[in-house]
Design a protein around this motif. Structure first.
Motif, PDB file in Angstrom:
ATOM      1  N   HIS A  77     -37.747 129.511 -32.765  1.00 34.53           N
ATOM      2  CA  HIS A  77     -37.402 128.756 -33.956  1.00 34.53           C
ATOM      3  C   HIS A  77     -36.819 127.415 -33.535  1.00 34.53           C
ATOM      4  N   TYR A  78     -36.858 126.463 -34.446  1.00 33.88           N
ATOM      5  CA  TYR A  78     -36.328 125.138 -34.176  1.00 33.88           C
ATOM      6  C   TYR A  78     -34.919 125.045 -34.718  1.00 33.88           C
ATOM      7  N   TYR A  79     -33.965 124.833 -33.843  1.00 29.52           N
ATOM      8  CA  TYR A  79     -32.583 124.642 -34.226  1.00 29.52           C
ATOM      9  C   TYR A  79     -32.206 123.198 -33.935  1.00 29.52           C
ATOM     10  N   PRO A  80     -32.080 122.342 -34.953  1.00 27.87           N
ATOM     11  CA  PRO A  80     -31.746 120.937 -34.702  1.00 27.87           C
ATOM     12  C   PRO A  80     -30.400 120.764 -34.006  1.00 27.87           C
ATOM     13  N   SER A  81     -29.489 121.709 -34.147  1.00 24.79           N
ATOM     14  CA  SER A  81     -28.180 121.563 -33.528  1.00 24.79           C
ATOM     15  C   SER A  81     -28.246 121.649 -32.007  1.00 24.79           C
TER      16      SER A  81
END
Length: 154
Positions: A77-81
C-alpha cells in the motif's frame, strides 16, 4: 539446629536470586501479538542475558531463534507519511503548463422544491347558526329495546 535452618534459608534465597541469570523462553501473553526486542520478533524464542528495568545496567540480550522485523511496513500500500513513492500502480504525471486546455464544461444547474397543494377555502361560520337540538334526558322518553314492539312484524 539453628545453623541448619539458617543455612537452608540462605541456600533457598540464593538460588532464587540466581534464577534470573540463565535463559528464558519467551511466550506471548496473547496469541498473534508478537514480542519485539530490538527489532527482532522473540516470540517462542530463547533469550539469554540480563535485561530489564530492575537492573542497574543493561546488557544486550542474545536471542536464539528470533526473526527480523521490517521497520517499514511492506504490505503493498502507499503510505504518504513514509516519504517514498508507490512501488506500483497509478503513477501521477504532471502535464506541462503550456499544454492545450480542454473546452470548459457547459453549465449545469438543478434545483428541487416541495410545497403543499392548495386547499379550498373553509366556509365561514354563519351569522345566525342553527339552533342546537338537545337529546332527551335520562328518565324522560324511556323505551325498552330488549323486547321488540308488538307491531315490529308488520
Amino acid at each position: 539446629m539453628r545453623f541448619a535452618t539458617a543455612l537452608a534459608i540462605l541456600v533457598g534465597t540464593a538460588s532464587a536470586s540466581f534464577a534470573s541469570e540463565g535463559f528464558e523462553i519467551v511466550i506471548p501473553m496473547r496469541p498473534g501479538v508478537p514480542v519485539i526486542i530490538n527489532g527482532i520478533d522473540a516470540s517462542y524464542a530463547v533469550v539469554e542475558g540480563q535485561f530489564g528495568l530492575g537492573r542497574g545496567y543493561q546488557m544486550q540480550p542474545t536471542i536464539y531463534g528470533g526473526r527480523y522485523i521490517d521497520a517499514e511496513p511492506n504490505v503493498g500500500h502507499y503510505y504518504p507519511s513514509l516519504g517514498v513513492k508507490p512501488g506500483y500502480g497509478r503513477m501521477e504525471i504532471e502535464p506541462p503548463a503550456d499544454r492545450k486546455l480542454p473546452r470548459p464544461a457547459e453549465s449545469y444547474h438543478r434545483s428541487w422544491g416541495a410545497e403543499s397543494m392548495m386547499q379550498p377555502a373553509q366556509p365561514q361560520v354563519p351569522m345566525y347558526p342553527p339552533e342546537v337540538i338537545l337529546a332527551p334526558r335520562e328518565g324522560g322518553d324511556h323505551r325498552d329495546f330488549r323486547r321488540p314492539s308488538p307491531d315490529h312484524r308488520r
